[in-house]
Enzyme design. Structure first.
Site, PDB file in Angstrom:
ATOM      1  N   TYR A   6       0.819  -1.291  -0.143  1.00  0.00           N
ATOM      2  CA  TYR A   6      -0.178  -0.031   0.135  1.00  0.00           C
ATOM      3  C   TYR A   6       0.971   1.194   0.093  1.00  0.00           C
ATOM      4  O   TYR A   6       0.427   2.092  -0.505  1.00  0.00           O
ATOM      5  CB  TYR A   6      -1.099  -0.114   1.071  1.00  0.00           C
ATOM      6  N   GLN A  55     -15.515   2.979  -5.659  1.00  0.00           N
ATOM      7  CA  GLN A  55     -15.013   1.615  -5.146  1.00  0.00           C
ATOM      8  C   GLN A  55     -13.279   1.870  -5.131  1.00  0.00           C
ATOM      9  O   GLN A  55     -12.575   0.904  -4.477  1.00  0.00           O
ATOM     10  CB  GLN A  55     -15.270   0.233  -5.963  1.00  0.00           C
ATOM     11  N   HIS A  90     -14.824   1.512  -0.315  1.00  0.00           N
ATOM     12  CA  HIS A  90     -13.552   0.724  -0.063  1.00  0.00           C
ATOM     13  C   HIS A  90     -12.444   1.439   0.714  1.00  0.00           C
ATOM     14  O   HIS A  90     -11.375   0.770   0.839  1.00  0.00           O
ATOM     15  CB  HIS A  90     -13.058  -0.056  -1.447  1.00  0.00           C
ATOM     16  N   ASN A 125     -18.385   2.050 -19.839  1.00  0.00           N
ATOM     17  CA  ASN A 125     -17.037   0.903 -19.530  1.00  0.00           C
ATOM     18  C   ASN A 125     -16.364   0.613 -20.696  1.00  0.00           C
ATOM     19  O   ASN A 125     -16.935   0.732 -21.728  1.00  0.00           O
ATOM     20  CB  ASN A 125     -17.628  -0.227 -18.886  1.00  0.00           C
ATOM     21  N   ALA A 175     -13.103   5.618 -20.596  1.00  0.00           N
ATOM     22  CA  ALA A 175     -13.926   6.644 -19.713  1.00  0.00           C
ATOM     23  C   ALA A 175     -13.565   7.834 -20.057  1.00  0.00           C
ATOM     24  O   ALA A 175     -14.423   8.990 -20.052  1.00  0.00           O
ATOM     25  CB  ALA A 175     -13.200   6.391 -18.424  1.00  0.00           C
TER      26      ALA A 175
HETATM   27  N1  APR Z   1     -12.148   3.396 -19.494  1.00  0.00           N
HETATM   28  C1  APR Z   1     -13.298   2.523 -18.908  1.00  0.00           C
HETATM   29  N2  APR Z   1     -13.279   1.373 -18.566  1.00  0.00           N
HETATM   30  C2  APR Z   1     -12.013   0.764 -18.311  1.00  0.00           C
HETATM   31  C3  APR Z   1     -10.829   1.387 -18.904  1.00  0.00           C
HETATM   32  C4  APR Z   1     -10.921   2.518 -19.476  1.00  0.00           C
HETATM   33  N3  APR Z   1      -9.798   3.179 -19.819  1.00  0.00           N
HETATM   34  N4  APR Z   1      -9.901   0.698 -18.669  1.00  0.00           N
HETATM   35  C5  APR Z   1     -10.276  -0.494 -18.137  1.00  0.00           C
HETATM   36  N5  APR Z   1     -11.705  -0.582 -17.914  1.00  0.00           N
HETATM   37  C6  APR Z   1     -12.640  -1.345 -17.316  1.00  0.00           C
HETATM   38  C7  APR Z   1     -12.542  -2.856 -17.559  1.00  0.00           C
HETATM   39  O1  APR Z   1     -13.029  -3.294 -18.891  1.00  0.00           O
HETATM   40  C8  APR Z   1     -13.163  -3.467 -16.332  1.00  0.00           C
HETATM   41  O2  APR Z   1     -14.609  -3.619 -16.545  1.00  0.00           O
HETATM   42  O3  APR Z   1     -12.729  -1.138 -15.993  1.00  0.00           O
HETATM   43  C9  APR Z   1     -13.151  -2.278 -15.400  1.00  0.00           C
HETATM   44  C10 APR Z   1     -12.081  -2.561 -14.017  1.00  0.00           C
HETATM   45  O4  APR Z   1     -12.349  -3.669 -13.436  1.00  0.00           O
HETATM   46  P1  APR Z   1     -11.638  -4.352 -12.120  1.00  0.00           P
HETATM   47  O5  APR Z   1     -10.140  -4.135 -12.563  1.00  0.00           O
HETATM   48  O6  APR Z   1     -12.195  -5.563 -11.755  1.00  0.00           O
HETATM   49  O7  APR Z   1     -11.626  -3.139 -11.066  1.00  0.00           O
HETATM   50  P2  APR Z   1     -13.024  -2.831 -10.177  1.00  0.00           P
HETATM   51  O8  APR Z   1     -14.270  -3.243 -10.802  1.00  0.00           O
HETATM   52  O9  APR Z   1     -12.766  -1.369  -9.771  1.00  0.00           O
HETATM   53  O10 APR Z   1     -12.811  -3.758  -8.926  1.00  0.00           O
HETATM   54  C11 APR Z   1     -13.799  -3.601  -7.936  1.00  0.00           C
HETATM   55  O11 APR Z   1     -12.410  -5.457  -6.675  1.00  0.00           O
HETATM   56  O12 APR Z   1     -10.228  -6.016  -6.253  1.00  0.00           O
HETATM   57  C12 APR Z   1     -11.554  -5.262  -5.403  1.00  0.00           C
HETATM   58  O13 APR Z   1     -11.770  -3.703  -3.931  1.00  0.00           O
HETATM   59  C13 APR Z   1     -11.128  -3.892  -5.212  1.00  0.00           C
HETATM   60  O14 APR Z   1     -12.524  -2.158  -5.635  1.00  0.00           O
HETATM   61  C14 APR Z   1     -12.008  -2.924  -6.208  1.00  0.00           C
HETATM   62  C15 APR Z   1     -13.104  -3.815  -6.576  1.00  0.00           C
END
Ligand code: APR
Length: 230
Positions: free
Chosen positions: A52, A87, A105, A197, A215
């Site tokens: 971290y 998150q 989170h 997304n 995004a």
């Molecule tokens: N623009 C938009 N979306 C994007 C981009 C981008 N440039 N790059 C990646 N993504 C999308 C991916 O397609 C995916 O659906 O963002 C999402 C990221 O997913 P994860 O990596 O699973 O992250 P997240 O959904 O925030 O995870 C949720 O899981 O690990 C735990 O606590 C942690 O808060 C986190 C939670």
């Protein structure tokens, strides 16, 4: 029109903050159980504190992107009718200007004292076991919600999701609950649901409006549409 925007790692990806489940994401380099669980912290606190500390330093060196700014602009336009539920543990929403914001989170820029429960703002490393500003004990950990722990502000979030007219999901894979269930809750209470997304996620209920793309492109376009229709 009341709007709730749920954001995940994808909104910070173009700022250079690694996501979790994309190729070469954080969970490619580390085992969740080693660095994001209370058991992992118990077993190897130095590994977790260093993980971290590294992420905290990483976020200090990146800046918000056009998607974060677009949500701050939308808040300027509609004020308390917008709540951003993130998150993410980075502070890019705040640095872009968002104020109606919930970190379900936790936050990298906050520490949690396991002795007295204080949650001081924190930007330095924790590996050297600094004293808690409140009680002096050297028992600070990252104020990040690990797997198996209770996310923050769930009641406030659920009330907002139930009451909203539009629910927008930005940059999240919908892999982790309770956040992954909010689209179904919003939809059940009549909200219009929108997904901004990179690729359509396999959400438990289909979104009314799916706009795939980075995004920094799809979020400003959507926000400007809402603002110009006010
Ligand atoms: N623009 C938009 N979306 C994007 C981009 C981008 N440039 N790059 C990646 N993504 C999308 C991916 O397609 C995916 O659906 O963002 C999402 C990221 O997913 P994860 O990596 O699973 O992250 P997240 O959904 O925030 O995870 C949720 O899981 O690990 C735990 O606590 C942690 O808060 C986190 C939670």
């Amino acid at each position: 029109m009341r709007i709730v925007v749920l954001t995940g790692a994808g909104i910070s990806a173009e700022s250079g903050v690694p996501t979790f489940r994309d190729a070469d994401g954080l969970w490619d380099g580390h085992r969740v159980e080693d660095v994001a669980t209370p058991e992992g912290f118990e077993a190897n606190p130095d590994l977790v504190l260093r993980f971290y500390d590294e992420r905290r330093r990483g976020v200090a060196s990146v800046v918000p992107n056009a998607a974060h700014s677009a949500l701050a602009r939308l808040e300027e336009a509609i004020g308390d009718d917008l709540l951003v539920v993130t998150q993410n543990v980075d502070d890019l929403h705040e640095r872009a200007g968002s104020q109606n914001l919930v970190h379900m989170h936790g936050e990298l820029r906050r520490a949690l004292c396991t002795a007295c429960g204080a949650r001081p703002e924190w930007t330095a490393d924790l590996i050297d076991r600094p004293p808690c500003p409140a009680c002096g004990e050297r028992k600070l950990r990252p104020d990040v919600v690990w797997f198996g722990e209770m996310p923050y502000d769930l009641d406030r979030i659920e009330q907002a999701v139930i009451a909203c007219d539009v629910f927008v999901s930005v940059g999240t894979s919908g892999a982790v609950y309770p956040a992954a269930g909010y689209v179904a809750l919003a939809s059940a209470f009549g909200a219009r649901t929108v997904e901004l997304n990179l690729v359509p996620s396999d959400a438990i209920v289909p979104f009314d409006d799916v706009r795939p793309g980075p995004a920094t492109e799809v979020v400003p376009r959507w926000a400007d549409e809402v603002i110009s229709a006010l």
